[in-house]
Design a protein around this motif. Structure first.
Motif, PDB file in Angstrom:
ATOM      1  N   SER A 176       0.829  -1.100   0.007  1.00 24.13           N
ATOM      2  CA  SER A 176      -0.018  -0.221  -0.133  1.00 24.13           C
ATOM      3  C   SER A 176       0.747   1.208   0.009  1.00 24.13           C
ATOM      4  CB  SER A 176      -1.052  -0.060   1.180  1.00 24.13           C
ATOM      5  OG  SER A 176      -0.235  -0.017   2.541  1.00 24.13           O
ATOM      6  N   GLU A 177       1.972   1.361   0.654  1.00 24.38           N
ATOM      7  CA  GLU A 177       2.755   2.295   0.713  1.00 24.38           C
ATOM      8  C   GLU A 177       3.325   2.433  -0.605  1.00 24.38           C
ATOM      9  OE1 GLU A 177       5.671   2.289   3.833  1.00 24.38           O
ATOM     10  OE2 GLU A 177       4.368   2.414   5.517  1.00 24.38           O
ATOM     11  N   ILE A 178       4.017   1.517  -1.297  1.00 23.99           N
ATOM     12  CA  ILE A 178       4.506   1.690  -2.441  1.00 23.99           C
ATOM     13  C   ILE A 178       3.616   2.180  -3.584  1.00 23.99           C
ATOM     14  CG2 ILE A 178       5.356   0.273  -4.620  1.00 23.99           C
ATOM     15  CD1 ILE A 178       6.493  -1.808  -2.654  1.00 23.99           C
ATOM     16  N   ASP A 179       2.330   1.796  -3.400  1.00 25.57           N
ATOM     17  CA  ASP A 179       1.283   2.132  -4.302  1.00 25.57           C
ATOM     18  C   ASP A 179       1.204   3.700  -4.043  1.00 25.57           C
ATOM     19  OD1 ASP A 179      -0.701   2.145  -6.273  1.00 25.57           O
ATOM     20  OD2 ASP A 179      -2.320   1.107  -4.886  1.00 25.57           O
ATOM     21  N   VAL A 180       0.998   4.040  -2.831  1.00 21.79           N
ATOM     22  CA  VAL A 180       0.771   5.862  -2.710  1.00 21.79           C
ATOM     23  C   VAL A 180       2.042   6.546  -3.265  1.00 21.79           C
ATOM     24  CG1 VAL A 180       0.435   7.447  -1.048  1.00 21.79           C
ATOM     25  CG2 VAL A 180      -0.681   5.387  -0.768  1.00 21.79           C
ATOM     26  N   TYR A 181       3.235   5.940  -3.140  1.00 22.50           N
ATOM     27  CA  TYR A 181       4.535   6.656  -3.504  1.00 22.50           C
ATOM     28  C   TYR A 181       4.160   6.572  -5.404  1.00 22.50           C
ATOM     29  CZ  TYR A 181       6.490   5.996   0.601  1.00 22.50           C
ATOM     30  OH  TYR A 181       6.928   6.362   2.313  1.00 22.50           O
ATOM     31  N   GLN A 182       3.814   5.756  -6.047  1.00 22.11           N
ATOM     32  CA  GLN A 182       3.681   5.855  -7.560  1.00 22.11           C
ATOM     33  C   GLN A 182       2.628   6.609  -7.821  1.00 22.11           C
ATOM     34  OE1 GLN A 182       1.706   4.448  -9.739  1.00 22.11           O
ATOM     35  NE2 GLN A 182      -0.026   3.584  -8.312  1.00 22.11           N
ATOM     36  N   SER A 183       1.433   6.583  -6.893  1.00 18.78           N
ATOM     37  CA  SER A 183       0.320   7.569  -7.359  1.00 18.78           C
ATOM     38  C   SER A 183       0.892   8.903  -7.189  1.00 18.78           C
ATOM     39  CB  SER A 183      -0.481   7.176  -6.411  1.00 18.78           C
ATOM     40  OG  SER A 183      -1.666   8.181  -6.521  1.00 18.78           O
ATOM     41  N   PHE A 184       1.381   9.141  -6.160  1.00 18.25           N
ATOM     42  CA  PHE A 184       2.032  10.734  -6.096  1.00 18.25           C
ATOM     43  C   PHE A 184       2.944  10.976  -7.225  1.00 18.25           C
ATOM     44  CE2 PHE A 184       1.759  11.044  -1.090  1.00 18.25           C
ATOM     45  CZ  PHE A 184       0.449  11.234  -1.017  1.00 18.25           C
ATOM     46  N   ALA A 185       3.832   9.947  -7.435  1.00 13.76           N
ATOM     47  CA  ALA A 185       4.778  10.490  -8.808  1.00 13.76           C
ATOM     48  C   ALA A 185       4.138  10.711  -9.801  1.00 13.76           C
ATOM     49  CB  ALA A 185       5.890   9.233  -8.763  1.00 13.76           C
ATOM     50  N   ALA A 186       3.253   9.819 -10.190  1.00 11.05           N
ATOM     51  CA  ALA A 186       1.958   9.774 -11.491  1.00 11.05           C
ATOM     52  C   ALA A 186       1.568  11.162 -11.543  1.00 11.05           C
ATOM     53  CB  ALA A 186       1.131   8.673 -11.345  1.00 11.05           C
ATOM     54  N   VAL A 187       0.865  11.581 -10.525  1.00  9.73           N
ATOM     55  CA  VAL A 187       0.085  12.875 -10.409  1.00  9.73           C
ATOM     56  C   VAL A 187       1.200  14.078 -10.737  1.00  9.73           C
ATOM     57  CG1 VAL A 187      -1.236  14.507  -8.877  1.00  9.73           C
ATOM     58  CG2 VAL A 187      -1.521  12.105  -9.132  1.00  9.73           C
ATOM     59  N   SER A 188       2.139  14.153  -9.938  1.00  7.16           N
ATOM     60  CA  SER A 188       3.287  15.021  -9.935  1.00  7.16           C
ATOM     61  C   SER A 188       3.799  15.314 -11.112  1.00  7.16           C
ATOM     62  CB  SER A 188       4.368  14.628  -8.959  1.00  7.16           C
ATOM     63  OG  SER A 188       3.788  14.797  -7.595  1.00  7.16           O
ATOM     64  N   GLU A 189       4.029  14.104 -11.832  1.00  7.89           N
ATOM     65  CA  GLU A 189       4.857  14.114 -13.452  1.00  7.89           C
ATOM     66  C   GLU A 189       3.736  14.844 -14.401  1.00  7.89           C
ATOM     67  OE1 GLU A 189       7.428  11.303 -15.684  1.00  7.89           O
ATOM     68  OE2 GLU A 189       5.601  10.709 -15.566  1.00  7.89           O
ATOM     69  N   THR A 190       2.609  14.423 -14.198  1.00  8.96           N
ATOM     70  CA  THR A 190       1.400  14.588 -15.125  1.00  8.96           C
ATOM     71  C   THR A 190       1.023  16.360 -14.791  1.00  8.96           C
ATOM     72  OG1 THR A 190       0.394  12.555 -15.126  1.00  8.96           O
ATOM     73  CG2 THR A 190      -0.988  14.456 -15.978  1.00  8.96           C
ATOM     74  N   ARG A 191       0.752  16.897 -13.591  1.00  5.15           N
ATOM     75  CA  ARG A 191       0.457  18.094 -13.269  1.00  5.15           C
ATOM     76  C   ARG A 191       1.570  18.962 -13.189  1.00  5.15           C
ATOM     77  NH1 ARG A 191      -4.384  17.174 -14.959  1.00  5.15           N
ATOM     78  NH2 ARG A 191      -4.445  19.722 -14.203  1.00  5.15           N
ATOM     79  N   HIS A 192       2.965  18.409 -13.394  1.00  4.65           N
ATOM     80  CA  HIS A 192       4.053  19.287 -13.387  1.00  4.65           C
ATOM     81  C   HIS A 192       4.161  19.929 -12.030  1.00  4.65           C
ATOM     82  CE1 HIS A 192       4.322  18.802 -17.838  1.00  4.65           C
ATOM     83  NE2 HIS A 192       2.998  19.225 -17.837  1.00  4.65           N
ATOM     84  N   TYR A 193       4.248  19.059 -10.935  1.00  6.10           N
ATOM     85  CA  TYR A 193       4.441  19.574  -9.497  1.00  6.10           C
ATOM     86  C   TYR A 193       5.932  19.719  -9.400  1.00  6.10           C
ATOM     87  CZ  TYR A 193      -0.737  18.781  -8.702  1.00  6.10           C
ATOM     88  OH  TYR A 193      -2.152  18.771  -8.923  1.00  6.10           O
ATOM     89  N   THR A 194       6.378  20.338  -8.463  1.00 10.39           N
ATOM     90  CA  THR A 194       7.592  20.634  -7.847  1.00 10.39           C
ATOM     91  C   THR A 194       7.997  19.891  -6.587  1.00 10.39           C
ATOM     92  OG1 THR A 194       7.714  22.652  -9.064  1.00 10.39           O
ATOM     93  CG2 THR A 194       9.555  22.223  -7.528  1.00 10.39           C
ATOM     94  N   ARG A 195       9.348  19.372  -6.333  1.00 14.94           N
ATOM     95  CA  ARG A 195       9.565  18.928  -4.939  1.00 14.94           C
ATOM     96  C   ARG A 195       9.748  19.747  -3.770  1.00 14.94           C
ATOM     97  NH1 ARG A 195      14.077  14.449  -2.851  1.00 14.94           N
ATOM     98  NH2 ARG A 195      13.712  14.976  -0.644  1.00 14.94           N
ATOM     99  N   PRO A 196       9.033  20.156  -2.777  1.00 15.48           N
ATOM    100  CA  PRO A 196       9.108  21.251  -2.021  1.00 15.48           C
ATOM    101  C   PRO A 196      10.300  21.012  -0.962  1.00 15.48           C
ATOM    102  CG  PRO A 196       7.634  19.762  -1.065  1.00 15.48           C
ATOM    103  CD  PRO A 196       7.795  19.135  -2.339  1.00 15.48           C
ATOM    104  N   SER A 197      10.744  22.120  -0.610  1.00 14.28           N
ATOM    105  CA  SER A 197      11.998  21.990   0.437  1.00 14.28           C
ATOM    106  C   SER A 197      11.539  22.622   1.762  1.00 14.28           C
ATOM    107  CB  SER A 197      13.196  22.755  -0.095  1.00 14.28           C
ATOM    108  OG  SER A 197      12.763  24.203  -0.185  1.00 14.28           O
ATOM    109  N   ILE A 198      12.041  22.056   2.798  1.00 19.07           N
ATOM    110  CA  ILE A 198      11.678  22.327   4.113  1.00 19.07           C
ATOM    111  C   ILE A 198      12.288  23.556   4.704  1.00 19.07           C
ATOM    112  CG2 ILE A 198      10.829  21.677   6.456  1.00 19.07           C
ATOM    113  CD1 ILE A 198       9.191  20.232   4.192  1.00 19.07           C
ATOM    114  N   SER A 199      11.944  24.790   4.980  1.00 21.18           N
ATOM    115  CA  SER A 199      12.587  25.812   5.531  1.00 21.18           C
ATOM    116  C   SER A 199      13.061  25.666   7.013  1.00 21.18           C
ATOM    117  CB  SER A 199      11.730  26.983   5.327  1.00 21.18           C
ATOM    118  OG  SER A 199      10.761  27.370   6.155  1.00 21.18           O
ATOM    119  N   ALA A 200      14.087  26.199   7.378  1.00 24.35           N
ATOM    120  CA  ALA A 200      14.465  26.102   8.695  1.00 24.35           C
ATOM    121  C   ALA A 200      14.299  27.404   9.705  1.00 24.35           C
ATOM    122  CB  ALA A 200      15.943  25.737   8.980  1.00 24.35           C
TER     123      ALA A 200
END
Length: 861
Positions: A542-566
């Motif tokens: 189930s975890e693998i499935d969610v990761y691949q889902s996030f990746a598929a949506v992010s690629e299709t919708r042109h999303y960006t990896r966020p960074s965490i500010s300190a």
């Protein structure tokens, strides 16, 4: 009781123990309902209401459903929030002395549904138990009986904390002791739409030890034990698939209250109350039911630990950068069935041979998934690959034992493969050879007698027989056959050899079916021993499935990896509202920036209605949530702090159930945010104060802004139509004005949907009304009134054909009470001067009210 027949007396005794449920009482091939149950069920299920004699003077109301189709009817009742007690015959009618013994074998409730079309594949079906230790401490334990997932926690705070948690998990049923305050249970029914059930037993029992291993806290133990006792009492079967209770704390996750989740439309849309148009709808590209359920859980509980967030983002990045491997993985996952619920059905004793075939097919995908993950050559995916358990022995057992396309029923044979069980093979051989002998006998007898229509038949009453038409009986030799039955057009005969073969065939068929069922139960029992391993594998899949889902949506919708500010800075470049963008298309969406730091903690947003203020505010919150569940975000660049809580007040809706007005709901939600927010929270307030008079609303809005600015320090987006509030930028150091721009072109309003610094120059309210196609004469009159208001010339009364001309200064044209007057006396002029000297924007609501009271007293003297 004595006035009824023994059978009805038996029914009433059983019903007395399950008075809050429909009692499905087994009589032969039907489940029957009597008395009030029958009347109510006939209405709810739209089935015929009849009656029967029960020993009393009046006939008893009755309705019923066939036992083979009862599941659909039961499901309908459960869906409507009812409970159903299944009462079966537990004694062979042939051996019964008097009334056949009957017992309730299971109580089916909204929280204990194990299967059915209404049990959503990608949603958990949680049943919870609560305990109230004092007014601010609540114990909560819950489990999904269909998957075995179990959790327990302690909640500190008022009852709203409990309501929010029950709403978050979507509990269908809540178990409490009889002593719980009824008002609290009423609140749970109304706020969470959950069915209330009662269980007073909460003592420890050795049989619960394995699922309570992790629970050492006595207060957590009590609701967990209450839940386990309720399940044991109502389900009356094995609960071996329940996973050990995992302990969690609310503080481990971002807190989003029920109203904020609704306002942000995370999992349920405001209008349609369904998945479409929600963030879940956008992100769900999962290939398995298990993945879909986990995604929903992640959305309900975003992370607040930087290390855990970065771990998820890393895995999404890996799948983003391995396109072909991700496609292959998705195809493999599509062949993986719901391992969690299959394991639950096995433990519950509900699994049939088709379920075991689904289990086998799922396990057969694991080696290929392991190999694919290992090929990516990343430490994280290698670790996942190593932890996946293909359970080869179980796969081999199922491959050898169960046919590929078994029947649904487990009691009619045809499930077990040839060669798996020696004794079964012997019975099958006897049956098949016997039937071949029967076919050969028919051919031989036709040749010997010369009767072409002679046939060997079978029925359950007479067994096998030789049938000859009446016209051909005369051609039979005397004494060749033994007469068995005479029909209108034929005679039926038997022979000693035929009866001998019949005994062999029937015994073989009957014993074969019995033995198949026994073998199947043994196989299912073996599968049961693999449940912990299956559940562990299911969690990883189930975890693998969610990761691949996030990746598929992010690629299709042109999303960006966020960074965490300190340093608590928030920087979003070209951010978009993910759901709105998907609905209208990326070409039509106008992206916007957002920047907040220690000198820019609050943004006061102005601009016309429909310009996009609410959308802008929501997109900031959704971007933060997406980042903290480990997904890429809709922006060109995003540097985000970790928010501990999100509070929203967006939109207006009366709470009709509890009798609260729009304004009261608004104030309660504002109070919730102000009482619980910290400097690490995100607050979104949309037009606070609009539900009351202008000055009241403005005063409250300013007071709230000042309180958050001075006392809390949370990142805050505050939209308003009170343009007077924009002057606060001069006195509140960390507040900045921004606006959503619009322009007039040829007298028409054009929304630019672009967020710019500074306040809006005007509201454009009449232009929006014009866009809504209000009558032209109404628009023209509104423009006249607006001009008069801006010039300070509007009077209370509507314009008349003949008006008394009023002289004097503009501020003297309106009397305070009663009809308009042409002149003002000295007392009124003195009060007017006093009003001119007051700075309303520096007053809190109480000061403003006291000042108004003082002025009114002066005018009345």
């Amino acid at each position: 009781m004595r006035q009824y027949t023994p059978m009805i007396q038996q029914y009433l005794r059983v019903k007395a123990e399950y008075d809050d449920a429909f009692l499905f009482f087994r009589l032969g091939d039907f489940y029957e309902l009597f008395f009030e149950d029958a009347v109510k069920a006939s209405q709810e299920l739209e089935i015929t209401l009849t009656s029967r004699d029960g020993g009393s003077e009046e006939k008893i109301p009755m309705c019923g459903v066939p036992h083979h189709s009862a599941a659909g009817y039961i499901e309908q009742l459960i869906q409507k929030g009812y409970k159903v007690a299944i009462c079966e015959q537990t004694e062979d009618p042939k051996q019964a002395k008097g009334v056949v013994k009957r017992e309730v074998v299971q109580l089916i409730t909204p929280g204990t549904m194990m299967d059915g079309s209404k049990l959503a594949a990608k949603e958990n079906n949680f049943i919870a138990a609560i305990d109230c230790f004092n007014e601010e401490t609540f114990g909560l334990a819950y489990t999904d009986l269909s998957t075995g997932e179990s959790k327990v926690t302690l909640l500190e705070g008022n009852q709203d904390i409990l309501f929010d948690e029950l709403a978050t998990i979507g509990a269908k049923e809540v178990i409490a002791s009889q002593g719980v305050i009824k008002q609290l249970l009423k609140g749970i029914e109304e706020r969470c739409q959950a069915v209330i059930s009662y269980e007073d037993q909460c003592h420890f029992s050795d049989e619960f030890q394995s699922v309570l291993d992790n629970v050492q806290d006595e207060k957590m133990n009590i609701p967990a034990l209450r839940l386990l006792h309720y399940l044991k009492r109502t389900q009356k079967r094995s609960l071996d698939h329940l996973q050990p209770f995992s302990i969690y704390e609310n503080s481990q996750f971002m807190k989003i209250d029920f109203f904020s989740k609704r306002n942000l439309e995370l999992t349920e849309s405001i209008r349609g109350k369904d998945k479409r148009g929600t963030l879940l709808w956008l992100l769900d590209e999962t290939a398995t039911a298990m993945g879909g359920r986990l995604l929903r859980q992640w959305l309900d509980r975003p992370l607040i630990q930087k290390k855990a967030i970065e771990k998820r983002l890393h895995l999404v990045d890996i799948f983003m950068n391995h396109y072909f491997e991700r496609l292959d993985l998705c195809e493999l996952l599509k062949s993986v069935y719901d391992l969690e619920r299959l394991a639950g059905r096995v433990a519950f004793g509900n699994a049939n041979a088709r379920d075991l075939i689904q289990l086998k097919k799922s396990l057969m995908q694991i080696p290929a998934i392991r190999e694919l993950l290992a090929s990516i050559k990343d430490e994280a995916t290698n670790r996942i690959s190593e932890n996946l358990d293909p359970c080869e022995e179980l796969t081999d057992l199922l491959e050898r034992s169960i046919v590929d396309n078994p029947p649904i029923s487990v009691k009619e044979g045809g499930m077990i493969k040839d060669g798996y069980h020696e004794e079964l093979d012997k019975y099958r051989d006897a049956s098949r050879n016997g039937k071949d002998w029967i076919a050969a006998l028919e051919k031989e007898e036709r040749e010997k007698t010369g009767i072409k229509s002679l046939k060997v038949g079978y029925n359950r009453v007479f067994g096998y027989f030789i049938e000859v038409t009446r016209a051909n009986v005369k051609f039979l030799e005397e004494g060749r056959y033994e007469r068995k039955q005479t029909l209108a057009n034929a005679e039926r005969f038997i022979t000693p050899e035929l009866k001998e073969k019949e005994a062999l065939i029937l015994q073989a068929d009957e014993r074969s079916i019995e033995l198949e069922y026994e073998i199947f139960l043994e196989i299912r029992k073996t599968v049961k021993t693999y449940i912990p391993r299956l559940q562990k594998t299911a969690k990883i899949i189930s975890e693998i499935d969610v990761y691949q889902s996030f990746a598929a949506v992010s690629e299709t919708r042109h999303y960006t990896r966020p960074s965490i500010s300190a340093d608590r800075k928030l920087t979003i470049e070209d951010g978009r509202h993910p759901v709105v963008e998907k609905v209208i298309g990326s070409q039509g969406y106008v992206p916007n920036d957002c920047y907040m730091d220690e000198k820019r903690e609050m943004l006061l947003i102005t601009g016309p209605n429909m310009s996009g203020k609410s959308t802008y505010m929501r997109q900031i919150a959704l971007t933060a949530i997406m980042a903290q569940i480990g997904c890429f975000v809709p922006a060109e660049k995003a540097d985000l702090p970790i928010f501990d809580q999100i509070f929203t007040r967006i939109g207006a809706a009366d709470d009709l159930i509890s009798g609260q007005s729009t304004f009261m709901v608004e104030m309660l939600e504002a109070k919730n945010a102000i009482s619980n927010a910290t400097k690490d929270s995100l607050i979104l307030f949309d037009e606070i104060g609009r539900g009351t008079s202008t000055y009241d609303g403005m005063a409250l809005a300013q007071a709230i802004i000042e309180h958050i600015h001075e006392k809390i320090g949370a990142k805050t987006l505050f939209s308003t139509h009170y343009h007077e509030l924009t002057s606060l930028e001069e006195k509140l150091l960390r507040l900045k004005n921004i606006h959503v721009s619009a322009v007039e072109q040829e007298g028409k309003l054009v929304f630019l949907h672009k967020v710019k610094n500074g306040p809006a120059d005007k509201s454009y309210g009449i232009h929006v009304a014009e866009l809504a196609a209000l009558p032209k004469e109404l628009i023209e009159r509104a423009e006249e009134i607006l001009a008069e208001l801006e010039n300070g010339q509007l009077r209370h009364a509507a314009p008349k054909k003949e008006e008394t001309k009023i002289t004097g200064h503009d501020h003297e044209q309106l009397a305070f009470f009663g009809e308009p007057k042409a002149t003002l006396d000295s007392r009124e002029k003195k009060v007017l001067k006093e009003i001119q000297s007051i700075n309303l924007l520096e007053m809190n609501p109480l000061q403003a009210l006291n000042t108004l009271f003082s002025l009114q007293k002066k005018l009345k003297k």
